[in-house]
Design an enzyme around this catalytic site. Structure first.
Site, mmCIF file in Angstrom:
data_model
loop_
_atom_site.group_PDB
_atom_site.id
_atom_site.type_symbol
_atom_site.label_atom_id
_atom_site.label_comp_id
_atom_site.label_asym_id
_atom_site.label_seq_id
_atom_site.Cartn_x
_atom_site.Cartn_y
_atom_site.Cartn_z
ATOM 1 N N GLU A 73 3.225 6.544 16.039
ATOM 2 C CA GLU A 73 1.835 6.359 16.487
ATOM 3 C C GLU A 73 1.172 5.264 15.646
ATOM 4 O O GLU A 73 0.490 4.381 16.173
ATOM 5 C CB GLU A 73 1.013 7.648 16.345
ATOM 6 C CG GLU A 73 1.457 8.805 17.230
ATOM 7 C CD GLU A 73 2.731 9.489 16.722
ATOM 8 O OE1 GLU A 73 2.878 9.636 15.485
ATOM 9 O OE2 GLU A 73 3.593 9.837 17.541
ATOM 10 N N CYS A 106 13.153 11.013 7.951
ATOM 11 C CA CYS A 106 13.115 10.457 9.297
ATOM 12 C C CYS A 106 14.464 10.621 9.982
ATOM 13 O O CYS A 106 14.543 10.674 11.201
ATOM 14 C CB CYS A 106 12.692 8.997 9.260
ATOM 15 S SG CYS A 106 13.489 8.109 7.939
ATOM 16 N N GLU A 166 9.455 15.291 16.829
ATOM 17 C CA GLU A 166 9.794 15.279 15.406
ATOM 18 C C GLU A 166 8.885 16.257 14.665
ATOM 19 O O GLU A 166 7.661 16.138 14.717
ATOM 20 C CB GLU A 166 9.618 13.872 14.833
ATOM 21 C CG GLU A 166 10.078 13.779 13.389
ATOM 22 C CD GLU A 166 9.987 12.373 12.821
ATOM 23 O OE1 GLU A 166 8.969 11.693 13.077
ATOM 24 O OE2 GLU A 166 10.927 11.956 12.129
ATOM 25 N N GLY A 176 6.892 4.710 8.662
ATOM 26 C CA GLY A 176 5.957 5.803 8.910
ATOM 27 C C GLY A 176 6.119 6.297 10.339
ATOM 28 O O GLY A 176 7.213 6.239 10.910
ATOM 29 N N SER A 177 5.010 6.728 10.920
ATOM 30 C CA SER A 177 5.093 7.365 12.231
ATOM 31 C C SER A 177 5.011 6.335 13.366
ATOM 32 O O SER A 177 4.441 5.246 13.207
ATOM 33 C CB SER A 177 3.952 8.374 12.385
ATOM 34 O OG SER A 177 2.717 7.700 12.378
ATOM 35 N N GLU A 210 10.375 1.098 10.452
ATOM 36 C CA GLU A 210 11.345 2.192 10.332
ATOM 37 C C GLU A 210 10.557 3.461 10.604
ATOM 38 O O GLU A 210 9.681 3.833 9.824
ATOM 39 C CB GLU A 210 11.987 2.185 8.943
ATOM 40 C CG GLU A 210 13.324 2.891 8.933
ATOM 41 C CD GLU A 210 13.203 4.305 8.431
ATOM 42 O OE1 GLU A 210 12.974 5.202 9.281
ATOM 43 O OE2 GLU A 210 13.313 4.511 7.217
ATOM 44 N N LYS A 242 0.854 -1.191 0.000
ATOM 45 C CA LYS A 242 0.000 0.000 0.000
ATOM 46 C C LYS A 242 0.890 1.241 0.000
ATOM 47 O O LYS A 242 1.588 1.524 0.977
ATOM 48 C CB LYS A 242 -0.904 0.058 1.231
ATOM 49 C CG LYS A 242 -1.962 1.157 1.050
ATOM 50 C CD LYS A 242 -2.672 1.523 2.322
ATOM 51 C CE LYS A 242 -1.951 2.565 3.123
ATOM 52 N NZ LYS A 242 -1.793 3.864 2.415
HETATM 53 P P1 ADP Z 1 2.648 10.110 8.233
HETATM 54 O O1 ADP Z 1 2.192 10.761 9.502
HETATM 55 O O2 ADP Z 1 4.041 10.372 7.881
HETATM 56 O O3 ADP Z 1 1.686 10.253 7.090
HETATM 57 P P2 ADP Z 1 1.692 7.499 8.807
HETATM 58 O O4 ADP Z 1 2.328 6.545 9.751
HETATM 59 O O5 ADP Z 1 0.356 8.043 9.155
HETATM 60 O O6 ADP Z 1 2.766 8.600 8.603
HETATM 61 O O7 ADP Z 1 1.577 6.871 7.356
HETATM 62 C C1 ADP Z 1 2.524 6.032 6.756
HETATM 63 C C2 ADP Z 1 1.790 4.945 5.986
HETATM 64 O O8 ADP Z 1 1.018 4.193 6.910
HETATM 65 C C3 ADP Z 1 0.801 5.458 4.944
HETATM 66 O O9 ADP Z 1 0.819 4.587 3.832
HETATM 67 C C4 ADP Z 1 -0.527 5.387 5.676
HETATM 68 O O10 ADP Z 1 -1.637 5.273 4.827
HETATM 69 C C5 ADP Z 1 -0.334 4.117 6.483
HETATM 70 N N1 ADP Z 1 -1.206 3.996 7.659
HETATM 71 C C6 ADP Z 1 -1.748 4.990 8.410
HETATM 72 N N2 ADP Z 1 -2.523 4.478 9.392
HETATM 73 C C7 ADP Z 1 -2.474 3.125 9.280
HETATM 74 C C8 ADP Z 1 -3.066 2.029 9.997
HETATM 75 N N3 ADP Z 1 -3.858 2.205 11.031
HETATM 76 N N4 ADP Z 1 -2.779 0.771 9.590
HETATM 77 C C9 ADP Z 1 -1.952 0.555 8.553
HETATM 78 N N5 ADP Z 1 -1.384 1.538 7.830
HETATM 79 C C10 ADP Z 1 -1.626 2.810 8.169
#
Ligand code: ADP
Length: 496
Positions: A249, A302, A399, A246-247, A268, A193
């Site tokens: 959270e 990051c 961050e 990603g993040s 990561e 995705k």
């Molecule tokens: P950012 O804050 O940098 O956008 P995210 O962690 O929200 O970072 O997003 C990174 C990726 O994780 C994106 O592809 C986003 O769609 C996906 N993502 C966000 N929330 C979820 C979730 N609950 N489960 C799986 N993937 C997620």
């Protein structure tokens, strides 16, 4: 390491963009989302809609996992000669090279990063990564083990299965290569995705993979949102392993959701990396490193060197240099070859960064340059430097993920190491000094997955990258980057 020189930027770059793939790619077919839903991807420089993309969710992920499962359980990919897998990966790279200018323009349109960066940094590094792992395909093997008794034991390195891969928007094509490279070399199949902000180059690469002859079902791409398509990947019983960038959270949510299926996880995540400048450093090089360390990719890295620790003896002189470099940094149209900094990726990131800038001002740091929106269209922010920042301020702890540098002062080295490590993150760090012993000493004491000495942001596909502490677990790149995509099987044979 991809090199980027000013003379490269002056060359004419191809800016023609053609958007060909906007649907889900499942089992070798381009299909709309089963719900019929779509979402828009936006040009962050103009705030205009670029394209309408299929919005995948659980039903599409189900179909993608079925295709990936079939390709893994019964298809040719994990069973073919490893050398042939490597050859097909190289073919994909040849096709990427054939349309490198167009891909760079597509990346810039969707993400907002300067075209010269897409063309000279991101895509060359993505290619290098895919080629590096193509080379690994036929070099993954086990060992023979001298066990006691009349037994013959050996290990096999087998692919982990179907990999769910969820990537962010800051380095879209590069993140595809970091994820696909080791997974494909290992013989895994993939459900990916891309980030909702930047789906276009991932979809194009899926088409090129198909053209290269990578069998149907090996790579599946479901564009969509995190809580729907992303969560469906994480929870799906047909997925063996989840790789996420990603993040923190989101990683916490993923970890909880992956618990039921005991999914293998690699993360990561974020950082608040210390970039440490001693008085005995080459100060011109260190200033350049401090500048690039924070501002590369609009600060959306990051591993950004967002905490600049400067030794007291040189603080004023050195900080003046860094502030001046930010002041004259050229912000604007990412398709203009003179541009060094484009827009942030979207409104949400823009708002978050502007919020931190306001917080920094309110907390009493000195905003030495920048601090405002740039222009009135697009998500542009002025390169910003806060000086006289203290460790307790939000801009020193959290961050920001934008072009905002926090400069801190230090005197004592032991105290410096304690402060540099006083963070829940541990992705990267840098130290600038001419004293070799001091450089290694500090490098060993910093709790971070990567430490650069007298350089910053030097990446190579052969060198592992990843986080200590809450910056993640598992490593990407290098030989270590293969580990999460492999199981080790021990076979023991009685010889009597
Ligand atoms: P950012 O804050 O940098 O956008 P995210 O962690 O929200 O970072 O997003 C990174 C990726 O994780 C994106 O592809 C986003 O769609 C996906 N993502 C966000 N929330 C979820 C979730 N609950 N489960 C799986 N993937 C997620």
């Amino acid at each position: 390491m991809a090199s980027f020189t000013p003379s490269d930027a002056e060359q004419e770059l191809e800016t023609e963009v053609c958007i060909r793939q906007t649907q889900c790619f499942i089992g070798g077919e381009w299909v709309p989302a089963q719900s019929g839903k779509t979402f828009e991807t936006i040009d962050p420089a103009t705030e205009e809609v670029i394209a309408t993309i299929a919005e995948g969710d659980q039903a599409d992920v189900d179909a993608a996992v079925r295709a990936a499962r079939e390709a893994f359980d019964n298809g040719p990919w994990p069973r073919m000669d490893a050398r042939e897998r490597g050859r097909l990966m190289h073919r994909l790279c040849d096709l990427i090279e054939d349309e490198i200018d167009e891909l760079a323009a597509l990346e810039t349109l969707d993400n907002g990063k300067p075209l010269a960066d897409s063309r000279k940094i991101d895509i060359p590094l993505a290619l290098a990564t895919l080629r590096y792992y193509a080379g690994w395909a036929d070099k993954i093997h086990g060992q023979t083990i001298p066990v006691a008794g009349n037994y013959f034991s050996y290990t096999r390195r087998e692919p982990v299965g179907v990999a769910g891969q969820i990537i962010p928007w800051n380095f879209p094509i590069l993140m595809v290569s970091w994820k696909w490279g080791p997974a494909l070399a290992a013989g895994c199949t993939i459900v990916m995705k891309p980030a909702e902000q930047t789906p276009l180059t991932c979809l194009r690469l899926a088409r090129l993979a198909q053209k290269a002859g990578i069998p149907d079902g090996v790579i599946n791409v479901v564009p969509g949102f995190g809580p729907t398509a992303g969560a469906a990947i994480v929870k799906h019983p047909g997925i063996d392993k989840v790789a996420f960038t990603g993040s923190g959270e989101t990683a916490q949510v993923i970890m909880r959701q992956a618990a039921d299926g005991l999914k293998r996880l690699t993360f990561e995540l974020g950082g608040k990396s210390p970039n440490i400048v001693f008085a005995d450093a080459d100060l011109a090089a260190a200033a350049q490193g401090a500048h690039v360390g924070i501002h590369l990719n609009q600060g959306q890295c990051c591993c950004a060197g967002s905490r600049l620790f400067v030794e007291d003896a040189i603080y004023d002189e050195f900080v003046a240099k860094v502030v001046e470099m930010s002041r004259v940094r050229r912000v604007g149209d990412p398709f203009d070859p003179a541009t060094e900094q484009g827009p942030q990726v979207d409104q949400a990131q823009f708002d978050k960064i502007m919020g931190y800038i306001e917080k920094g001002k309110a907390e009493g740091a000195t905003c030495a340059t920048g601090g405002s929106r740039h222009g009135d269209l697009g998500y542009f922010i002025e390169p910003t430097v806060f000086t006289e920042v203290t460790d307790d301020m939000a801009i020193a702890r959290e961050e920001i993920f934008g072009p905002v540098l926090s400069v801190l002062r230090f005197k004592d080295t032991d105290e410096l190491v304690r402060r540099a490590n006083a963070t829940s993150f541990g992705l990267a760090a840098a130290v600038w000094t001419r004293d070799v012993a001091k450089a290694h000493d500090i490098a060993h004491r910093l709790r971070a997955g990567t430490v650069w000495v007298n350089c910053y942001d030097v990446f190579d596909p052969a060198a592992p990258f990843g986080g200590f502490k809450q910056s993640g677990f598992g490593r990407e790149l290098g030989e270590r980057g293969l580990d999460p995509y492999l199981e080790t099987k021990t076979v023991t044979v009685s010889m009597s």
